[in-house]
Design a protein around this motif. Structure first.
Motif, PDB file in Angstrom:
ATOM      1  N   ALA A 196       0.822  -1.214   0.000  1.00 47.97           N
ATOM      2  CA  ALA A 196       0.000   0.000   0.000  1.00 47.97           C
ATOM      3  C   ALA A 196       0.858   1.267   0.000  1.00 47.97           C
ATOM      4  O   ALA A 196       1.885   1.347   0.692  1.00 47.97           O
ATOM      5  CB  ALA A 196      -0.918  -0.004   1.225  1.00 47.97           C
ATOM      6  N   GLU A 197       0.433   2.254  -0.773  1.00 47.46           N
ATOM      7  CA  GLU A 197       1.201   3.489  -0.956  1.00 47.46           C
ATOM      8  C   GLU A 197       1.486   4.212   0.350  1.00 47.46           C
ATOM      9  O   GLU A 197       2.531   4.861   0.491  1.00 47.46           O
ATOM     10  CB  GLU A 197       0.460   4.429  -1.912  1.00 47.46           C
ATOM     11  CG  GLU A 197       0.495   4.010  -3.359  1.00 47.46           C
ATOM     12  CD  GLU A 197      -0.149   5.052  -4.261  1.00 47.46           C
ATOM     13  OE1 GLU A 197       0.609   5.795  -4.919  1.00 47.46           O
ATOM     14  OE2 GLU A 197      -1.393   5.122  -4.277  1.00 47.46           O
ATOM     15  N   GLU A 198       0.549   4.128   1.304  1.00 42.99           N
ATOM     16  CA  GLU A 198       0.708   4.900   2.544  1.00 42.99           C
ATOM     17  C   GLU A 198       1.719   4.289   3.510  1.00 42.99           C
ATOM     18  O   GLU A 198       2.013   4.883   4.554  1.00 42.99           O
ATOM     19  CB  GLU A 198      -0.640   5.051   3.250  1.00 42.99           C
ATOM     20  CG  GLU A 198      -1.259   3.761   3.750  1.00 42.99           C
ATOM     21  CD  GLU A 198      -2.192   3.098   2.757  1.00 42.99           C
ATOM     22  OE1 GLU A 198      -3.046   2.303   3.188  1.00 42.99           O
ATOM     23  OE2 GLU A 198      -2.056   3.388   1.538  1.00 42.99           O
ATOM     24  N   LEU A 199       2.255   3.117   3.182  1.00 46.82           N
ATOM     25  CA  LEU A 199       3.196   2.458   4.077  1.00 46.82           C
ATOM     26  C   LEU A 199       4.639   2.774   3.692  1.00 46.82           C
ATOM     27  O   LEU A 199       4.983   2.785   2.512  1.00 46.82           O
ATOM     28  CB  LEU A 199       2.994   0.943   4.049  1.00 46.82           C
ATOM     29  CG  LEU A 199       1.606   0.398   4.376  1.00 46.82           C
ATOM     30  CD1 LEU A 199       1.623  -1.118   4.399  1.00 46.82           C
ATOM     31  CD2 LEU A 199       1.084   0.954   5.694  1.00 46.82           C
ATOM     32  N   SER A 200       5.464   3.044   4.686  1.00 45.66           N
ATOM     33  CA  SER A 200       6.907   3.093   4.453  1.00 45.66           C
ATOM     34  C   SER A 200       7.469   1.727   4.815  1.00 45.66           C
ATOM     35  O   SER A 200       6.896   1.010   5.642  1.00 45.66           O
ATOM     36  CB  SER A 200       7.562   4.189   5.292  1.00 45.66           C
ATOM     37  OG  SER A 200       7.434   3.918   6.677  1.00 45.66           O
ATOM     38  N   GLY A 201       8.583   1.356   4.188  1.00 49.20           N
ATOM     39  CA  GLY A 201       9.057   0.013   4.463  1.00 49.20           C
ATOM     40  C   GLY A 201      10.468  -0.240   3.979  1.00 49.20           C
ATOM     41  O   GLY A 201      11.127   0.627   3.391  1.00 49.20           O
ATOM     42  N   PHE A 202      10.918  -1.471   4.234  1.00 50.52           N
ATOM     43  CA  PHE A 202      12.269  -1.864   3.850  1.00 50.52           C
ATOM     44  C   PHE A 202      12.305  -3.362   3.584  1.00 50.52           C
ATOM     45  O   PHE A 202      11.411  -4.119   3.984  1.00 50.52           O
ATOM     46  CB  PHE A 202      13.279  -1.494   4.947  1.00 50.52           C
ATOM     47  CG  PHE A 202      13.097  -2.248   6.239  1.00 50.52           C
ATOM     48  CD1 PHE A 202      13.752  -3.462   6.473  1.00 50.52           C
ATOM     49  CD2 PHE A 202      12.274  -1.753   7.244  1.00 50.52           C
ATOM     50  CE1 PHE A 202      13.574  -4.151   7.660  1.00 50.52           C
ATOM     51  CE2 PHE A 202      12.095  -2.441   8.438  1.00 50.52           C
ATOM     52  CZ  PHE A 202      12.755  -3.638   8.649  1.00 50.52           C
ATOM     53  N   ILE A 203      13.381  -3.771   2.931  1.00 49.81           N
ATOM     54  CA  ILE A 203      13.687  -5.182   2.724  1.00 49.81           C
ATOM     55  C   ILE A 203      15.051  -5.458   3.330  1.00 49.81           C
ATOM     56  O   ILE A 203      15.988  -4.663   3.161  1.00 49.81           O
ATOM     57  CB  ILE A 203      13.663  -5.532   1.231  1.00 49.81           C
ATOM     58  CG1 ILE A 203      12.209  -5.598   0.732  1.00 49.81           C
ATOM     59  CG2 ILE A 203      14.375  -6.851   0.946  1.00 49.81           C
ATOM     60  CD1 ILE A 203      12.067  -5.760  -0.754  1.00 49.81           C
ATOM     61  N   TYR A 204      15.157  -6.576   4.052  1.00 48.22           N
ATOM     62  CA  TYR A 204      16.438  -7.002   4.616  1.00 48.22           C
ATOM     63  C   TYR A 204      16.774  -8.372   4.055  1.00 48.22           C
ATOM     64  O   TYR A 204      16.068  -9.349   4.297  1.00 48.22           O
ATOM     65  CB  TYR A 204      16.384  -7.051   6.142  1.00 48.22           C
ATOM     66  CG  TYR A 204      17.744  -7.292   6.787  1.00 48.22           C
ATOM     67  CD1 TYR A 204      18.543  -6.212   7.156  1.00 48.22           C
ATOM     68  CD2 TYR A 204      18.241  -8.582   6.989  1.00 48.22           C
ATOM     69  CE1 TYR A 204      19.795  -6.408   7.724  1.00 48.22           C
ATOM     70  CE2 TYR A 204      19.496  -8.796   7.551  1.00 48.22           C
ATOM     71  CZ  TYR A 204      20.268  -7.701   7.922  1.00 48.22           C
ATOM     72  OH  TYR A 204      21.513  -7.903   8.479  1.00 48.22           O
ATOM     73  N   LEU A 205      17.856  -8.432   3.281  1.00 47.92           N
ATOM     74  CA  LEU A 205      18.298  -9.680   2.656  1.00 47.92           C
ATOM     75  C   LEU A 205      19.253 -10.411   3.593  1.00 47.92           C
ATOM     76  O   LEU A 205      20.244  -9.835   4.039  1.00 47.92           O
ATOM     77  CB  LEU A 205      18.996  -9.363   1.337  1.00 47.92           C
ATOM     78  CG  LEU A 205      19.645 -10.539   0.611  1.00 47.92           C
ATOM     79  CD1 LEU A 205      18.599 -11.511   0.103  1.00 47.92           C
ATOM     80  CD2 LEU A 205      20.515 -10.023  -0.548  1.00 47.92           C
ATOM     81  N   PHE A 206      18.953 -11.695   3.900  1.00 48.80           N
ATOM     82  CA  PHE A 206      19.857 -12.431   4.774  1.00 48.80           C
ATOM     83  C   PHE A 206      20.303 -13.783   4.212  1.00 48.80           C
ATOM     84  O   PHE A 206      21.133 -14.457   4.830  1.00 48.80           O
ATOM     85  CB  PHE A 206      19.268 -12.603   6.177  1.00 48.80           C
ATOM     86  CG  PHE A 206      17.953 -13.323   6.263  1.00 48.80           C
ATOM     87  CD1 PHE A 206      17.908 -14.675   6.555  1.00 48.80           C
ATOM     88  CD2 PHE A 206      16.757 -12.646   6.079  1.00 48.80           C
ATOM     89  CE1 PHE A 206      16.698 -15.347   6.662  1.00 48.80           C
ATOM     90  CE2 PHE A 206      15.541 -13.300   6.186  1.00 48.80           C
ATOM     91  CZ  PHE A 206      15.508 -14.661   6.479  1.00 48.80           C
ATOM     92  N   GLU A 207      19.807 -14.156   3.064  1.00 50.58           N
ATOM     93  CA  GLU A 207      20.320 -15.345   2.373  1.00 50.58           C
ATOM     94  C   GLU A 207      20.232 -15.104   0.870  1.00 50.58           C
ATOM     95  O   GLU A 207      19.255 -14.533   0.379  1.00 50.58           O
ATOM     96  CB  GLU A 207      19.507 -16.601   2.715  1.00 50.58           C
ATOM     97  CG  GLU A 207      19.677 -17.123   4.121  1.00 50.58           C
ATOM     98  CD  GLU A 207      18.842 -18.380   4.381  1.00 50.58           C
ATOM     99  OE1 GLU A 207      18.297 -18.942   3.407  1.00 50.58           O
ATOM    100  OE2 GLU A 207      18.721 -18.786   5.544  1.00 50.58           O
ATOM    101  N   GLY A 208      21.247 -15.586   0.125  1.00 50.08           N
ATOM    102  CA  GLY A 208      21.196 -15.531  -1.318  1.00 50.08           C
ATOM    103  C   GLY A 208      21.365 -14.137  -1.887  1.00 50.08           C
ATOM    104  O   GLY A 208      22.002 -13.267  -1.289  1.00 50.08           O
ATOM    105  N   ALA A 209      20.772 -13.935  -3.071  1.00 53.29           N
ATOM    106  CA  ALA A 209      20.903 -12.664  -3.780  1.00 53.29           C
ATOM    107  C   ALA A 209      19.547 -12.258  -4.347  1.00 53.29           C
ATOM    108  O   ALA A 209      18.774 -13.102  -4.806  1.00 53.29           O
ATOM    109  CB  ALA A 209      21.939 -12.783  -4.902  1.00 53.29           C
ATOM    110  N   VAL A 210      19.274 -10.953  -4.332  1.00 57.59           N
ATOM    111  CA  VAL A 210      18.005 -10.455  -4.863  1.00 57.59           C
ATOM    112  C   VAL A 210      18.201  -9.053  -5.424  1.00 57.59           C
ATOM    113  O   VAL A 210      19.075  -8.302  -4.967  1.00 57.59           O
ATOM    114  CB  VAL A 210      16.910 -10.439  -3.761  1.00 57.59           C
ATOM    115  CG1 VAL A 210      17.151  -9.324  -2.745  1.00 57.59           C
ATOM    116  CG2 VAL A 210      15.522 -10.332  -4.368  1.00 57.59           C
TER     117      VAL A 210
END
Length: 281
Positions: A196-210
């Motif tokens: 949803a547009e109103e949400l701020s957020g993040f991604i945390y990578l801990f295995e592999g590659a993305v």
């Protein structure tokens, strides 16, 4: 509809907390490394007991929420209100400190791998002094789903359409409309998720590659997401595992002193006085 891109990358740095637990801190390593409403993200992962055995003895909190998500291992939580729970692999503790709580998190193993995360989520001024609350979520309560590519999700909080079904996480009654997803991508897979547009957020990578869009995400880093209403992910040849976390931002001043997070310096002073005078809660 628009895809989110990476606004900035916060690389995790070596740190320690509690009674010497070794961890990596991305969000919250400095005041400028916060992503409203997220104050801190710690990742811990070790099969050496010396790195975790001392745990997190009794300590106070006020003004925010703590989320502990266990990937591997056993840790027991206790607080002064009589709440107690055993965090097992795949389990979650979601604690609202509110006006005050004194708790401990102690390993229940003397060997083997202990791996997981602790996330701090801020509370708005109107909720900082509400009564403390605690949710101990067993691994079996976290819904899982797998799509036709072999991508797998576990949904801790929020609602998400995935693999032709609508999933709802077990966390309830908390602030800021949180979304907390443990996502495992199959080798070479691509996936697009609504956010949803109103949400701020993040991604945390801990295995592999993305990659997010056409930008690869460094490992052990939090990638703050830009504006948009969906996020596109592309896994490397060995797949990937990551957290996707989002919530409504607060947009209020943050004044932090250790385990106390308020809006003004005066409120921090009051928290310190309350704790010293044993009128903390």
């Amino acid at each position: 509809m628009s895809n989110r891109t990476i606004r900035r990358v916060i690389r995790a740095v070596n740190s320690s907390d509690g009674a010497g637990v070794r961890l990596k801190r991305s969000i919250g390593q400095s005041m400028g490394a916060r992503i409203d409403p997220f104050l801190m993200l710690d990742a811990f992962s070790s099969d050496s007991p010396d790195d975790y055995i001392a745990g997190f003895p009794a300590h106070p909190h006020r003004g925010f929420e703590t989320v502990t998500y266990m990937l591997d291992g056993l840790m027991r939580h206790r607080d002064h209100l009589g709440h107690e729970g055993l965090l097992r692999s795949g389990g979650v503790q979601w604690m609202t400190a509110g006006k005050g709580v004194i708790h401990e998190e102690m390993p229940q193993q003397e060997q083997g791998l202990m791996r997981g995360f602790q996330l701090w989520v801020n509370l708005p001024a109107a909720e900082k002094m509400k009564p403390a609350a605690y949710q101990n979520i067993e691994p079996e309560e976290v819904p899982e789903a797998v799509d036709e590519q072999g991508n797998r999700i576990r949904l801790v909080a929020g609602t998400l359409n995935f693999a032709g079904q609508q999933l709802t996480g077990p966390v309830s009654g908390v602030s800021r409309q949180p979304l907390f997803v443990d996502l495992q991508l199959a080798a070479g897979a691509s996936l697009e998720l609504p956010l949803a547009e109103e949400l701020s957020g993040f991604i945390y990578l801990f295995e592999g590659a993305v990659a997010i869009g056409d930008k690869a995400l460094p490992g052990e880093s939090a990638a703050e997401l830009g504006a948009g209403d969906r996020v596109g992910l592309h896994a490397g040849s060995d797949g990937a595992r990551l957290l996707l976390v989002a919530a409504r931002p607060i947009g209020e001043p943050v004044v932090q002193y250790g385990p106390f997070v308020m809006n003004t310096s005066d409120e921090i002073e009051q928290a310190l006085c309350d704790y010293r005078d044993r009128t903390f809660v």
